[in-house]
Enzyme design. Sequence first.
Site, PDB file in Angstrom:
ATOM      1  N   GLU A  41       4.414  -5.370   7.247  1.00  0.00           N
ATOM      2  CA  GLU A  41       3.674  -4.311   7.957  1.00  0.00           C
ATOM      3  C   GLU A  41       4.089  -4.162   9.415  1.00  0.00           C
ATOM      4  OE1 GLU A  41       2.346  -6.586   5.946  1.00  0.00           O
ATOM      5  OE2 GLU A  41       0.788  -5.698   4.670  1.00  0.00           O
ATOM      6  N   GLY A  86       0.541  -5.052   0.841  1.00  0.00           N
ATOM      7  CA  GLY A  86      -0.641  -5.084  -0.026  1.00  0.00           C
ATOM      8  C   GLY A  86      -0.355  -5.703  -1.387  1.00  0.00           C
ATOM      9  N   ALA A 138       0.858  -1.176   0.000  1.00  0.00           N
ATOM     10  CA  ALA A 138       0.000   0.000   0.000  1.00  0.00           C
ATOM     11  C   ALA A 138       0.900   1.234   0.000  1.00  0.00           C
ATOM     12  CB  ALA A 138      -0.890  -0.016   1.230  1.00  0.00           C
ATOM     13  N   GLU A 154      -0.738  -9.285  -0.802  1.00  0.00           N
ATOM     14  CA  GLU A 154      -2.176  -9.521  -0.589  1.00  0.00           C
ATOM     15  C   GLU A 154      -2.949  -9.444  -1.903  1.00  0.00           C
ATOM     16  OE1 GLU A 154      -2.268  -6.505   2.486  1.00  0.00           O
ATOM     17  OE2 GLU A 154      -2.924  -8.004   3.942  1.00  0.00           O
TER      18      GLU A 154
HETATM   19  N1  CO8 Z   1       4.592   3.186  -0.457  1.00  0.00           N
HETATM   20  C1  CO8 Z   1       5.009   4.375  -0.947  1.00  0.00           C
HETATM   21  N2  CO8 Z   1       6.169   4.528  -1.611  1.00  0.00           N
HETATM   22  C2  CO8 Z   1       6.942   3.445  -1.768  1.00  0.00           C
HETATM   23  C3  CO8 Z   1       6.582   2.177  -1.279  1.00  0.00           C
HETATM   24  C4  CO8 Z   1       5.330   2.066  -0.593  1.00  0.00           C
HETATM   25  N3  CO8 Z   1       4.859   0.886  -0.118  1.00  0.00           N
HETATM   26  N4  CO8 Z   1       7.549   1.294  -1.585  1.00  0.00           N
HETATM   27  C5  CO8 Z   1       8.483   1.978  -2.251  1.00  0.00           C
HETATM   28  N5  CO8 Z   1       8.129   3.292  -2.371  1.00  0.00           N
HETATM   29  C6  CO8 Z   1       8.880   4.370  -3.023  1.00  0.00           C
HETATM   30  C7  CO8 Z   1      10.042   4.822  -2.158  1.00  0.00           C
HETATM   31  O1  CO8 Z   1       9.582   5.737  -1.179  1.00  0.00           O
HETATM   32  C8  CO8 Z   1      10.940   5.458  -3.193  1.00  0.00           C
HETATM   33  O2  CO8 Z   1      10.422   6.738  -3.507  1.00  0.00           O
HETATM   34  P1  CO8 Z   1      11.412   8.037  -3.486  1.00  0.00           P
HETATM   35  O3  CO8 Z   1      12.333   7.768  -4.623  1.00  0.00           O
HETATM   36  O4  CO8 Z   1      10.458   9.158  -3.726  1.00  0.00           O
HETATM   37  O5  CO8 Z   1      12.058   8.026  -2.158  1.00  0.00           O
HETATM   38  C9  CO8 Z   1      10.733   4.584  -4.428  1.00  0.00           C
HETATM   39  O6  CO8 Z   1       9.492   3.898  -4.205  1.00  0.00           O
HETATM   40  C10 CO8 Z   1      11.815   3.535  -4.603  1.00  0.00           C
HETATM   41  O7  CO8 Z   1      11.919   2.815  -3.401  1.00  0.00           O
HETATM   42  P2  CO8 Z   1      13.313   2.550  -2.634  1.00  0.00           P
HETATM   43  O8  CO8 Z   1      14.258   3.678  -2.883  1.00  0.00           O
HETATM   44  O9  CO8 Z   1      13.003   2.220  -1.225  1.00  0.00           O
HETATM   45  O10 CO8 Z   1      13.821   1.246  -3.446  1.00  0.00           O
HETATM   46  P3  CO8 Z   1      14.794   0.116  -2.912  1.00  0.00           P
HETATM   47  O11 CO8 Z   1      15.114  -0.724  -4.106  1.00  0.00           O
HETATM   48  O12 CO8 Z   1      15.916   0.688  -2.115  1.00  0.00           O
HETATM   49  O13 CO8 Z   1      13.906  -0.755  -1.874  1.00  0.00           O
HETATM   50  C11 CO8 Z   1      11.918  -1.926  -1.130  1.00  0.00           C
HETATM   51  C12 CO8 Z   1      12.800  -1.495  -2.333  1.00  0.00           C
HETATM   52  C13 CO8 Z   1      12.682  -2.895  -0.257  1.00  0.00           C
HETATM   53  C14 CO8 Z   1      10.686  -2.608  -1.712  1.00  0.00           C
HETATM   54  C15 CO8 Z   1      11.518  -0.680  -0.293  1.00  0.00           C
HETATM   55  O14 CO8 Z   1      11.021   0.300  -1.166  1.00  0.00           O
HETATM   56  C16 CO8 Z   1      10.473  -0.946   0.753  1.00  0.00           C
HETATM   57  O15 CO8 Z   1      10.770  -1.499   1.808  1.00  0.00           O
HETATM   58  N6  CO8 Z   1       9.192  -0.523   0.493  1.00  0.00           N
HETATM   59  C17 CO8 Z   1       8.122  -0.618   1.456  1.00  0.00           C
HETATM   60  C18 CO8 Z   1       7.615  -2.041   1.602  1.00  0.00           C
HETATM   61  C19 CO8 Z   1       6.508  -2.107   2.615  1.00  0.00           C
HETATM   62  O16 CO8 Z   1       6.684  -1.859   3.800  1.00  0.00           O
HETATM   63  N7  CO8 Z   1       5.273  -2.478   2.178  1.00  0.00           N
HETATM   64  C20 CO8 Z   1       4.128  -2.596   3.042  1.00  0.00           C
HETATM   65  C21 CO8 Z   1       3.318  -1.358   3.004  1.00  0.00           C
HETATM   66  S1  CO8 Z   1       1.961  -1.345   4.160  1.00  0.00           S
HETATM   67  C22 CO8 Z   1       0.775  -2.256   3.378  1.00  0.00           C
HETATM   68  O17 CO8 Z   1       0.949  -2.721   2.298  1.00  0.00           O
HETATM   69  C23 CO8 Z   1      -0.543  -2.421   4.085  1.00  0.00           C
HETATM   70  C24 CO8 Z   1      -1.492  -3.294   3.262  1.00  0.00           C
HETATM   71  C25 CO8 Z   1      -2.845  -2.732   3.227  1.00  0.00           C
HETATM   72  C26 CO8 Z   1      -3.903  -3.536   2.502  1.00  0.00           C
HETATM   73  C27 CO8 Z   1      -3.762  -3.608   1.008  1.00  0.00           C
HETATM   74  C28 CO8 Z   1      -4.939  -4.317   0.358  1.00  0.00           C
HETATM   75  C29 CO8 Z   1      -4.626  -4.904  -1.026  1.00  0.00           C
END
Ligand code: CO8
Length: 261
Positions: free
Chosen positions: A133, A110, A67, A113
């Site tokens: 999460e 998400g 998400a 999911e």
């Molecule tokens: N939300 C918003 N922005 C994101 C997300 C995210 N989940 N994931 C990545 N981005 C953005 C980063 O902020 C970054 O943006 P910017 O360049 O503006 O800083 C860009 O994407 C590239 O990301 P990274 O620089 O972090 O890339 P890396 O290759 O270094 O890392 C990762 C990749 C490991 C995937 C890392 O981006 C990460 O850990 N992302 C978050 C993963 C996460 O915690 N996901 C769970 C989110 S909570 C959730 O999903 C709740 C579910 C709700 C229900 C959904 C129903 C279907």
Amino acid sequence: TKEYQHIIASRPVPSVALLTLNRPKALNALSTPLFRDLNAALLEADAEKEIGAIVITGSEKAFAAGADIKELKEKDFAGAYNGDLFAEWSVITKIRKPVIAAVSGYALGGGCELAMMCDMILASPTAVFGQPEINLGVSPGGGGTQRLTHIVGKYRAMELMLSGRNFSAKEAEQWGLVNRIVGEGEGQVVKEAVDLAQNIASKGQIAVQATKEMINAAYELPLTEGVRFERRLFFGLFSTKDKQEGMTAFTEKRKPNWTHS
Ligand code: CO8
């Protein structure tokens, strides 16, 4: 097909809708506007007569990294509750045609999911799954605690969702979370998913959709009721032209010509 802002809807073959999540700068983070696009495209494909199956994919680097954390960060309980956050994110589970997830790269939170809400999951060897999460101070919120637990069992589910660690395509395959890992190479997972979708789309659609309904009932009903549900629907299929055609074609040693009626 319509044009969307956050996804690309295409038809690799006339019988298959391919929906590509397209927010590359955010690793396909699932925002509300993205889900609105995805839902609209899913409903469009479900209603289109020529389409027999749907494939959802992302990019090589990310199916979807979860998400949109930037959107969630601004929400409080009242905002989430009053807006019934994520309610519209499960439209995909109401789609009647088979939906295949073609996963490359990150399928986190998400994203994982979303893949689990599909009917089949093909993974490229680079796919990385996870429910991280817990590391954000919350829990899964799109069905992860239920669907992942049904698939991998309680003990693995506990470890995965309490530690928040990622898991590989190989682990996912061993645990039965993905149908199979496809060959290496860019685009391979989409190619194989489209081939599978095309194969399914070549069957009689009433039987396909009825079978999907029966399999899904296995998650909702006790065994006796589930078997009864199957039998009723099975008998119902005896009133279709496709049943007549399928069995006649068999005895005439030719390919059936489905009319989906
Ligand atoms: N939300 C918003 N922005 C994101 C997300 C995210 N989940 N994931 C990545 N981005 C953005 C980063 O902020 C970054 O943006 P910017 O360049 O503006 O800083 C860009 O994407 C590239 O990301 P990274 O620089 O972090 O890339 P890396 O290759 O270094 O890392 C990762 C990749 C490991 C995937 C890392 O981006 C990460 O850990 N992302 C978050 C993963 C996460 O915690 N996901 C769970 C989110 S909570 C959730 O999903 C709740 C579910 C709700 C229900 C959904 C129903 C279907």
